[in-house]
Design an enzyme around this catalytic site. Structure first.
Site, PDB file in Angstrom:
ATOM      1  N   GLU A 273       0.818  -1.202   0.000  1.00  0.00           N
ATOM      2  CA  GLU A 273       0.000   0.000   0.000  1.00  0.00           C
ATOM      3  C   GLU A 273       0.858   1.261   0.000  1.00  0.00           C
ATOM      4  O   GLU A 273       2.006   1.239   0.440  1.00  0.00           O
ATOM      5  CB  GLU A 273      -0.942   0.009   1.211  1.00  0.00           C
ATOM      6  CG  GLU A 273      -1.956  -1.123   1.237  1.00  0.00           C
ATOM      7  CD  GLU A 273      -3.011  -1.024   0.149  1.00  0.00           C
ATOM      8  OE1 GLU A 273      -3.129   0.052  -0.479  1.00  0.00           O
ATOM      9  OE2 GLU A 273      -3.722  -2.028  -0.087  1.00  0.00           O
TER      10      GLU A 273
ATOM     11  N   TYR B 236     -13.471 -17.200  -7.826  1.00  0.00           N
ATOM     12  CA  TYR B 236     -14.821 -16.844  -8.249  1.00  0.00           C
ATOM     13  C   TYR B 236     -15.170 -17.658  -9.491  1.00  0.00           C
ATOM     14  O   TYR B 236     -14.300 -17.946 -10.319  1.00  0.00           O
ATOM     15  CB  TYR B 236     -14.918 -15.340  -8.550  1.00  0.00           C
ATOM     16  CG  TYR B 236     -16.298 -14.899  -8.975  1.00  0.00           C
ATOM     17  CD1 TYR B 236     -17.370 -14.954  -8.081  1.00  0.00           C
ATOM     18  CD2 TYR B 236     -16.551 -14.447 -10.273  1.00  0.00           C
ATOM     19  CE1 TYR B 236     -18.640 -14.565  -8.460  1.00  0.00           C
ATOM     20  CE2 TYR B 236     -17.825 -14.047 -10.658  1.00  0.00           C
ATOM     21  CZ  TYR B 236     -18.868 -14.109  -9.748  1.00  0.00           C
ATOM     22  OH  TYR B 236     -20.131 -13.735 -10.127  1.00  0.00           O
TER      23      TYR B 236
ATOM     24  N   TYR C 120     -15.000 -14.126 -18.126  1.00  0.00           N
ATOM     25  CA  TYR C 120     -14.407 -14.400 -16.816  1.00  0.00           C
ATOM     26  C   TYR C 120     -13.969 -15.865 -16.716  1.00  0.00           C
ATOM     27  O   TYR C 120     -12.814 -16.179 -16.959  1.00  0.00           O
ATOM     28  CB  TYR C 120     -15.370 -14.020 -15.671  1.00  0.00           C
ATOM     29  CG  TYR C 120     -14.629 -13.883 -14.360  1.00  0.00           C
ATOM     30  CD1 TYR C 120     -14.138 -12.655 -13.942  1.00  0.00           C
ATOM     31  CD2 TYR C 120     -14.362 -14.991 -13.554  1.00  0.00           C
ATOM     32  CE1 TYR C 120     -13.412 -12.517 -12.763  1.00  0.00           C
ATOM     33  CE2 TYR C 120     -13.648 -14.875 -12.380  1.00  0.00           C
ATOM     34  CZ  TYR C 120     -13.176 -13.640 -11.988  1.00  0.00           C
ATOM     35  OH  TYR C 120     -12.449 -13.532 -10.831  1.00  0.00           O
TER      36      TYR C 120
ATOM     37  N   LEU D   5     -18.708  -9.354  -5.711  1.00  0.00           N
ATOM     38  CA  LEU D   5     -18.788  -8.158  -4.888  1.00  0.00           C
ATOM     39  C   LEU D   5     -18.107  -6.994  -5.587  1.00  0.00           C
ATOM     40  O   LEU D   5     -17.286  -7.186  -6.497  1.00  0.00           O
ATOM     41  CB  LEU D   5     -18.130  -8.391  -3.527  1.00  0.00           C
ATOM     42  CG  LEU D   5     -18.884  -9.314  -2.570  1.00  0.00           C
ATOM     43  CD1 LEU D   5     -18.011  -9.675  -1.390  1.00  0.00           C
ATOM     44  CD2 LEU D   5     -20.167  -8.659  -2.090  1.00  0.00           C
ATOM     45  N   VAL D   6     -18.442  -5.787  -5.151  1.00  0.00           N
ATOM     46  CA  VAL D   6     -17.818  -4.589  -5.703  1.00  0.00           C
ATOM     47  C   VAL D   6     -16.406  -4.473  -5.159  1.00  0.00           C
ATOM     48  O   VAL D   6     -16.194  -4.378  -3.951  1.00  0.00           O
ATOM     49  CB  VAL D   6     -18.622  -3.326  -5.331  1.00  0.00           C
ATOM     50  CG1 VAL D   6     -17.938  -2.084  -5.890  1.00  0.00           C
ATOM     51  CG2 VAL D   6     -20.046  -3.434  -5.855  1.00  0.00           C
ATOM     52  N   THR D   7     -15.423  -4.517  -6.049  1.00  0.00           N
ATOM     53  CA  THR D   7     -14.021  -4.304  -5.692  1.00  0.00           C
ATOM     54  C   THR D   7     -13.416  -3.370  -6.739  1.00  0.00           C
ATOM     55  O   THR D   7     -14.023  -3.113  -7.785  1.00  0.00           O
ATOM     56  CB  THR D   7     -13.223  -5.626  -5.684  1.00  0.00           C
ATOM     57  OG1 THR D   7     -13.203  -6.160  -7.029  1.00  0.00           O
ATOM     58  CG2 THR D   7     -13.850  -6.654  -4.749  1.00  0.00           C
TER      59      THR D   7
END
Length: 396
Positions: free
Chosen positions: A74, A224, A234, A272-274
């Site tokens: 990060e 996923y 995907y 999910l939203v990422t």
């Protein structure tokens, strides 16, 4: 400084420290509300600062009372410039963990590198002795192989033929058609090198060689599958090849852990939203429709709900871990319910710019996206002057 969201395409360039902190507090409170889990006590999370990795660290610590070491890459803050959201998430997590009497230390750097692996092994050896659970949750578009020095870049492309379908720009709500050209062989190879199981296997081999895995140690990586609507781009595309490799790697790791009675699993999680999924054509529209239906059914989950359920109802029940015919844990079971998928497919056919706000949940998608960066979180006053300089307490 007053911190506001600043966008460039599908990326938010700023993050709000107080918003990120509140987001972490909300997740901690959720885990506590679900009661204690008879789970791991010494946990390594590789990719610990956002999404499923952060949720795993929170669930381990505040659900099971575990000591945690988090590895992430990060960007720290500088004067007048915010850190990346994962930095603020990790700072908040460590602060609350320490206040709660829990061991928590973090290592910031490239988890693919030999140097960061070495630093992590040394820290485990010094502070924890051995590890009960290793979570592997890296999400990076680029990997430099530490043994060859070759840089690999992953791509999101279909295999064999051009893919054309609907998508939505969640900023504007415009539903349009998108086409993605097929990949070449190098694209597949590079995507597998970045997102497959090779690095996961390297981590586990080094931990085992140095006797840092406890008897019965478990490791989990996240994957996923998704519906037929998205499979061309995907699961049957370049990313799908990488996920196939990741899932095959679980079997080889389990074999190597057999003398410790250890086990490796891949957990197939919900859409999910990422940051990553927001950049994948088709996925934002699918999620917008899926959210509407799952919320109506009362079965919607975010990262923390998914991972808390994974720990409490799959990994740490005292019984054998339930898996599908391919040996995978299926915590996407509610998303993939036939009735849910049938409704999504019906809505997909009629989705337009004009009706999406009524048949889907684009506002829920947008809210979750901004929450990734600490924005649009309840109980945070965004008009206040906020100090962007926040330190992760025990960063290495």
């Amino acid at each position: 400084m007053i911190i506001e969201p600043r966008m460039r395409g599908f990326i938010c360039l700023t993050a709000h420290p107080k918003g990120c902190e509140q987001n972490v507090i909300n997740q901690i409170n959720y885990v506590k509300s679900k009661g204690a889990i008879n789970g791991p006590k010494r946990v390594l999370v590789i990719g610990a600062s956002t999404g499923f990795g952060l949720a795993s660290r929170i669930t381990s610590a505040f659900g099971s009372g575990a000591s945690t070491i988090g590895v992430f890459f990060e960007k720290p803050p500088t004067e007048g410039k915010t850190a990346s959201p994962g930095w603020y998430n990790s700072a908040a997590f460590e602060k609350i963990a320490h206040e709660s009497g829990l061991y928590a230390k973090s290592i910031n750097g490239d988890a693919f590198s030999n140097e960061i692996k070495r630093a992590t092994l040394d820290l485990i050896k010094k502070d924890l002795g051995q590890i009960d659970l290793v979570i592997y949750s890296l999400a990076s578009p680029v990997r430099v192989n530490p043994n060859t020095g070759i840089m690999h870049r992953s791509v999101l492309k279909p295999i064999g033929k051009t893919f054309t379908n609907k998508t939505v720009d969640f900023h504007t709500g415009n539903v349009t058609e998108v086409s993605i050209e097929p990949c070449n062989d190098d694209d597949i190879e590079n995507t597998v090198a970045v997102m497959g199981g090779e690095d996961w296997s390297m981590w586990m081999n080094e931990l085992k060689q140095e006797n840092l895995l406890a008897e019965g140690a478990t490791t989990v990586a996240y994957s996923y599958i998704g519906p037929s609507l998205t499979e061309a781009v995907y699961r049957k595309g370049t990313i799908g090849r990488a996920k196939d490799h990741l899932e095959a790697t679980a079997f080889s790791i389990s074999e190597s852990l057999s003398d410790l009675h250890g086990k490796a699993y891949v957990s197939v999680n919900k859409a999910l939203v990422t940051q990553a999924s927001s950049a994948i054509p088709v996925i934002p529209l699918y999620i917008s429709l899926l959210y509407k239906i799952m919320k109506q059914e009362g079965i919607h989950e975010g990262c923390i709900e998914q991972i808390q359920r994974l720990y409490q109802e799959r990994l740490y029940t005292g019984k054998e871990v339930p898996t599908d015919s391919e040996g995978r844990i299926r915590i996407d079971d509610w998303e993939m319910r036939p009735d849910v998928q049938e409704k999504v497919a019906q809505l997909w056919e009629i989705a337009t710019t004009e009706n999406l706000s009524s048949i889907g949940d684009p506002e829920g998608y947008k809210k979750d996206f901004y929450a990734l960066f600490g924005f649009d979180i309840e109980n945070v006053d965004y008009k206040l002057d906020t100090n962007e300089i926040v330190q992760v307490l025990s960063i290495k």
